[in-house]
Scaffold this motif. Structure first.
Motif, PDB file in Angstrom:
ATOM      1  N   GLN A 304      27.704   6.396 -40.688  1.00 16.42           N
ATOM      2  CA  GLN A 304      28.758   5.650 -39.994  1.00 16.42           C
ATOM      3  C   GLN A 304      30.107   6.345 -40.121  1.00 16.42           C
ATOM      4  OE1 GLN A 304      28.264   3.086 -37.935  1.00 16.42           O
ATOM      5  NE2 GLN A 304      26.083   3.470 -38.353  1.00 16.42           N
ATOM      6  N   ARG A 305      30.398   6.888 -41.311  1.00 17.09           N
ATOM      7  CA  ARG A 305      31.707   7.524 -41.510  1.00 17.09           C
ATOM      8  C   ARG A 305      31.828   8.787 -40.678  1.00 17.09           C
ATOM      9  NH1 ARG A 305      35.612   7.129 -45.357  1.00 17.09           N
ATOM     10  NH2 ARG A 305      35.150   4.914 -45.175  1.00 17.09           N
ATOM     11  N   ARG A 306      30.772   9.574 -40.574  1.00 17.92           N
ATOM     12  CA  ARG A 306      30.833  10.784 -39.761  1.00 17.92           C
ATOM     13  C   ARG A 306      31.041  10.427 -38.284  1.00 17.92           C
ATOM     14  NH1 ARG A 306      29.498  15.704 -41.295  1.00 17.92           N
ATOM     15  NH2 ARG A 306      28.630  16.151 -39.237  1.00 17.92           N
ATOM     16  N   LYS A 307      30.364   9.377 -37.807  1.00 22.12           N
ATOM     17  CA  LYS A 307      30.569   8.942 -36.421  1.00 22.12           C
ATOM     18  C   LYS A 307      32.014   8.516 -36.197  1.00 22.12           C
ATOM     19  CE  LYS A 307      25.838   7.341 -35.505  1.00 22.12           C
ATOM     20  NZ  LYS A 307      24.980   6.158 -35.259  1.00 22.12           N
ATOM     21  N   PHE A 308      32.564   7.791 -37.160  1.00 26.26           N
ATOM     22  CA  PHE A 308      33.943   7.315 -37.051  1.00 26.26           C
ATOM     23  C   PHE A 308      34.931   8.474 -36.992  1.00 26.26           C
ATOM     24  CE2 PHE A 308      37.779   6.450 -39.641  1.00 26.26           C
ATOM     25  CZ  PHE A 308      38.455   5.610 -38.764  1.00 26.26           C
ATOM     26  N   VAL A 309      34.786   9.427 -37.894  1.00 26.81           N
ATOM     27  CA  VAL A 309      35.742  10.537 -37.957  1.00 26.81           C
ATOM     28  C   VAL A 309      35.610  11.430 -36.733  1.00 26.81           C
ATOM     29  CG1 VAL A 309      36.503  12.548 -39.275  1.00 26.81           C
ATOM     30  CG2 VAL A 309      35.826  10.457 -40.472  1.00 26.81           C
ATOM     31  N   LYS A 310      34.391  11.683 -36.297  1.00 21.66           N
ATOM     32  CA  LYS A 310      34.210  12.507 -35.097  1.00 21.66           C
ATOM     33  C   LYS A 310      34.863  11.842 -33.891  1.00 21.66           C
ATOM     34  CE  LYS A 310      30.734  14.820 -32.241  1.00 21.66           C
ATOM     35  NZ  LYS A 310      29.295  15.147 -32.066  1.00 21.66           N
ATOM     36  N   SER A 311      34.645  10.551 -33.718  1.00 23.69           N
ATOM     37  CA  SER A 311      35.253   9.828 -32.607  1.00 23.69           C
ATOM     38  C   SER A 311      36.775   9.869 -32.699  1.00 23.69           C
ATOM     39  CB  SER A 311      34.758   8.375 -32.601  1.00 23.69           C
ATOM     40  OG  SER A 311      35.403   7.620 -31.593  1.00 23.69           O
ATOM     41  N   PHE A 334      34.291  17.853 -41.592  1.00 25.69           N
ATOM     42  CA  PHE A 334      34.313  18.365 -40.228  1.00 25.69           C
ATOM     43  C   PHE A 334      35.100  19.665 -40.231  1.00 25.69           C
ATOM     44  CE2 PHE A 334      33.019  14.100 -38.995  1.00 25.69           C
ATOM     45  CZ  PHE A 334      32.128  14.379 -37.966  1.00 25.69           C
ATOM     46  N   TRP A 335      34.607  20.616 -39.446  1.00 34.14           N
ATOM     47  CA  TRP A 335      35.176  21.964 -39.373  1.00 34.14           C
ATOM     48  C   TRP A 335      35.791  22.129 -37.992  1.00 34.14           C
ATOM     49  CZ3 TRP A 335      36.475  25.582 -42.669  1.00 34.14           C
ATOM     50  CH2 TRP A 335      36.506  26.931 -42.321  1.00 34.14           C
ATOM     51  N   VAL A 336      37.107  22.269 -37.954  1.00 32.97           N
ATOM     52  CA  VAL A 336      37.861  22.281 -36.703  1.00 32.97           C
ATOM     53  C   VAL A 336      38.361  23.695 -36.426  1.00 32.97           C
ATOM     54  CG1 VAL A 336      39.744  21.236 -35.391  1.00 32.97           C
ATOM     55  CG2 VAL A 336      38.607  19.918 -37.219  1.00 32.97           C
ATOM     56  N   TRP A 337      38.117  24.163 -35.226  1.00 30.79           N
ATOM     57  CA  TRP A 337      38.601  25.473 -34.791  1.00 30.79           C
ATOM     58  C   TRP A 337      39.640  25.260 -33.698  1.00 30.79           C
ATOM     59  CZ3 TRP A 337      35.402  28.943 -30.985  1.00 30.79           C
ATOM     60  CH2 TRP A 337      36.134  30.093 -30.685  1.00 30.79           C
ATOM     61  N   VAL A 338      40.844  25.774 -33.929  1.00 30.33           N
ATOM     62  CA  VAL A 338      41.900  25.741 -32.919  1.00 30.33           C
ATOM     63  C   VAL A 338      41.926  27.112 -32.258  1.00 30.33           C
ATOM     64  CG1 VAL A 338      44.336  25.335 -32.430  1.00 30.33           C
ATOM     65  CG2 VAL A 338      43.199  24.044 -34.254  1.00 30.33           C
ATOM     66  N   ASP A 339      41.354  27.197 -31.075  1.00 30.65           N
ATOM     67  CA  ASP A 339      41.128  28.468 -30.395  1.00 30.65           C
ATOM     68  C   ASP A 339      42.369  28.858 -29.580  1.00 30.65           C
ATOM     69  OD1 ASP A 339      39.964  30.711 -29.340  1.00 30.65           O
ATOM     70  OD2 ASP A 339      38.615  29.652 -27.978  1.00 30.65           O
ATOM     71  N   GLU A 340      43.469  29.055 -30.300  1.00 34.03           N
ATOM     72  CA  GLU A 340      44.753  29.427 -29.687  1.00 34.03           C
ATOM     73  C   GLU A 340      45.359  30.575 -30.489  1.00 34.03           C
ATOM     74  OE1 GLU A 340      45.972  28.153 -26.970  1.00 34.03           O
ATOM     75  OE2 GLU A 340      45.288  26.070 -26.760  1.00 34.03           O
ATOM     76  N   GLU A 341      45.946  31.555 -29.792  1.00 26.81           N
ATOM     77  CA  GLU A 341      46.518  32.710 -30.483  1.00 26.81           C
ATOM     78  C   GLU A 341      47.675  32.327 -31.397  1.00 26.81           C
ATOM     79  OE1 GLU A 341      47.528  36.006 -28.050  1.00 26.81           O
ATOM     80  OE2 GLU A 341      45.482  36.343 -27.328  1.00 26.81           O
ATOM     81  N   TRP A 342      48.383  31.242 -31.069  1.00 27.13           N
ATOM     82  CA  TRP A 342      49.548  30.853 -31.858  1.00 27.13           C
ATOM     83  C   TRP A 342      49.168  30.134 -33.145  1.00 27.13           C
ATOM     84  CZ3 TRP A 342      49.086  25.696 -32.458  1.00 27.13           C
ATOM     85  CH2 TRP A 342      48.499  24.940 -31.433  1.00 27.13           C
ATOM     86  N   PHE A 343      47.891  29.744 -33.287  1.00 29.38           N
ATOM     87  CA  PHE A 343      47.523  28.911 -34.428  1.00 29.38           C
ATOM     88  C   PHE A 343      47.210  29.748 -35.654  1.00 29.38           C
ATOM     89  CE2 PHE A 343      44.457  26.709 -37.134  1.00 29.38           C
ATOM     90  CZ  PHE A 343      45.148  25.536 -37.385  1.00 29.38           C
ATOM     91  N   ASP A 344      47.646  29.252 -36.816  1.00 28.37           N
ATOM     92  CA  ASP A 344      47.357  29.879 -38.101  1.00 28.37           C
ATOM     93  C   ASP A 344      47.080  28.771 -39.109  1.00 28.37           C
ATOM     94  OD1 ASP A 344      47.690  32.485 -39.941  1.00 28.37           O
ATOM     95  OD2 ASP A 344      48.665  30.785 -40.944  1.00 28.37           O
ATOM     96  N   ASP A 345      45.964  28.882 -39.832  1.00 31.83           N
ATOM     97  CA  ASP A 345      45.553  27.788 -40.717  1.00 31.83           C
ATOM     98  C   ASP A 345      46.519  27.555 -41.872  1.00 31.83           C
ATOM     99  OD1 ASP A 345      44.813  30.240 -41.848  1.00 31.83           O
ATOM    100  OD2 ASP A 345      43.041  29.413 -42.842  1.00 31.83           O
ATOM    101  N   LEU A 346      47.097  28.626 -42.435  1.00 28.45           N
ATOM    102  CA  LEU A 346      48.047  28.444 -43.530  1.00 28.45           C
ATOM    103  C   LEU A 346      49.356  27.835 -43.037  1.00 28.45           C
ATOM    104  CD1 LEU A 346      47.576  31.623 -45.745  1.00 28.45           C
ATOM    105  CD2 LEU A 346      46.654  29.318 -46.086  1.00 28.45           C
ATOM    106  N   ALA A 347      49.763  28.204 -41.822  1.00 27.07           N
ATOM    107  CA  ALA A 347      50.954  27.582 -41.240  1.00 27.07           C
ATOM    108  C   ALA A 347      50.729  26.083 -41.035  1.00 27.07           C
ATOM    109  CB  ALA A 347      51.313  28.258 -39.918  1.00 27.07           C
ATOM    110  N   LEU A 348      49.524  25.715 -40.584  1.00 32.82           N
ATOM    111  CA  LEU A 348      49.204  24.294 -40.444  1.00 32.82           C
ATOM    112  C   LEU A 348      49.239  23.601 -41.799  1.00 32.82           C
ATOM    113  CD1 LEU A 348      48.124  21.883 -38.687  1.00 32.82           C
ATOM    114  CD2 LEU A 348      45.840  22.605 -39.438  1.00 32.82           C
TER     115      LEU A 348
END
Length: 419
Positions: A304-311, A334-348
């Protein structure tokens, strides 16, 4: 071993920030603890109390065998033979102070400098559990094989094993993977496991499979593929995700040629794992209490929790940003990929921290994020979100993530326009 890995530095930063006396409210979506399920905690409290009453003097006031308490070894043997039709005996089992310690012992025994050649601990697919990268005593002793990245629909993607790359390796001493994976939740399919076993046979090395999130317990996810009994496979199991992470208890099952040296290493290093919790686990296995917890409490909760978070992620993250979720079948993240050139995980990470939210930047789950051969920017474009905090915390945290991604995108557009 004398310095913290990248992710441990992040976790230390989270702990220090949340423990500071500022009075600030934090939303921690990076947490790796299992969820607080009252029925699970109550059951373990009862099992431990019964073990305390029955055998405190024998298990807590005396040293024990390095392989593990005989009552627990017998319970493990009986459980796997009964449930999976295996034909194992005490010689096939060792109990350790956490599955990570068992993985470290195996890496120490089966990799490193050798008489014929030097070998490495190989992760046949990265990203994988970042704790594996600290298991070698030799600099450069851990290598990861980059996956094949496959975009699915607009909001999903998936990693595939690059089996030819695994087969081409020449310096393998031990292969290790988690399934379901931390961080992606990806479950290795039976045919993929068979391919990895074939590669292990070709390299003449063991394959270690970390079932910390899988079957038979805690069995977090839709896929319940049973563990594979094979003469090349070292199966590792943990009590952490069934509600006892602080007790540090795990066990391994494999052929005697692998288990015997691990027992010797246990004897030469830590003597044995904590014994009161071993007695509690033996009771839980013999009475099928653990199976009941998995079927009635742990499994349904995470489903149930995985369904909730995905939604929630699909609904709240910005529609005008190219982000994707990894298609996972289980686990606590959950593993999220931000497929943008401007994105950086440490900056986030830093931007969210300034707003009182923690996630885990993704680069530390890759072995060489700064020198990727085929993934390019991808190794710095992912982050991990935990499903174990309470629903209100997750909802509020995802709202801040969505706002922050929007601000990062707007800032990138302003920089580009000013050029």
């Amino acid at each position: 071993m004398a310095r913290l890995s990248g992710l441990r530095l992040i976790m230390e930063d989270i702990a220090t920030s949340m423990g500071s006396a500022t009075g600030r409210e934090w939303l921690n979506l990076g947490i790796g603890n299992p969820a607080d399920i009252p029925e699970v905690s109550d059951t373990w409290r009862r099992m431990t109390a019964e073990a305390l009453d029955d055998s405190f003097g024998a298990v807590s006031c005396q040293y024990g065998p390095s392989r593990g308490l005989p009552t627990l070894i017998d319970a493990i043997v009986g459980y796997f033979n009964r449930h999976y039709g295996w034909d194992i005996g005490p010689q096939n089992v060792v109990v350790g102070p956490g599955s990570q310690m068992l993985c470290f012992i195996a890496a120490t025994l089966f990799t490193g400098p050798g008489e014929v050649r030097d070998t490495k601990l190989v992760l046949p697919m990265t990203p994988d559990y970042t704790g594996y990268q600290g298991l070698s005593l030799v600099p450069g002793g851990v290598a990861g094989v980059e996956p094949i990245l496959q975009r699915q629909d607009e909001r999903s993607f998936r990693y595939l094993f690059d089996m030819p790359a695994v087969e081409r390796l020449t310096d393998v001493g031990l292969m290790l993977l988690s399934t379901p994976s931390n961080p992606t939740g990806r479950c290795a399919a039976p045919d993929e496991i068979r391919s990895l076993v074939s590669a292990a046979e070709a390299h003449d090395v063991p394959l270690m499979i970390d079932n910390a999130y899988g079957a038979p317990f805690p069995r977090i996810g839709e896929v319940t593929t049973p563990p594979l009994r094979h003469d090349r496979v070292i199966n590792v199991f943990s009590l952490s995700k069934t509600g006892l992470p602080g007790e540090r208890l795990g066990f391994a099952i494999a052929d005697e040629r692998y288990i015997s040296p691990i027992v010797s290493c246990m004897a030469n290093s830590t003597l044995h794992a904590p014994q009161l919790v071993q007695a509690a686990l033996a009771r839980a296995l013999n009475s099928d209490v653990l199976d009941s917890l998995v079927a009635l409490e742990i499994g349904p909760f995470y489903t149930q929790r995985r369904k909730f978070v995905k939604s929630l992620l699909l609904d709240r993250l910005p529609a005008d940003i190219a982000w994707r979720l990894h298609e996972g079948e289980g686990g606590m993240f959950f593993w999220v990929w931000v497929d943008e050139e401007w994105f950086d995980d440490l900056a986030l990470y830093e931007a969210l921290k300034a707003r009182g939210v923690f996630v885990v930047p993704g680069r530390h789950f890759f072995t060489e994020p700064e020198h990727s051969r085929g993934l390019g920017l991808h190794t710095r474009q992912c982050f991990r979100v935990s499903v174990t905090p309470d629903a209100d915390t997750i909802t509020a945290g995802v709202e801040v993530i969505a706002e922050t991604l929007g601000d990062m995108r707007a800032g990138s557009m302003r920089i580009r326009d000013n050029r």
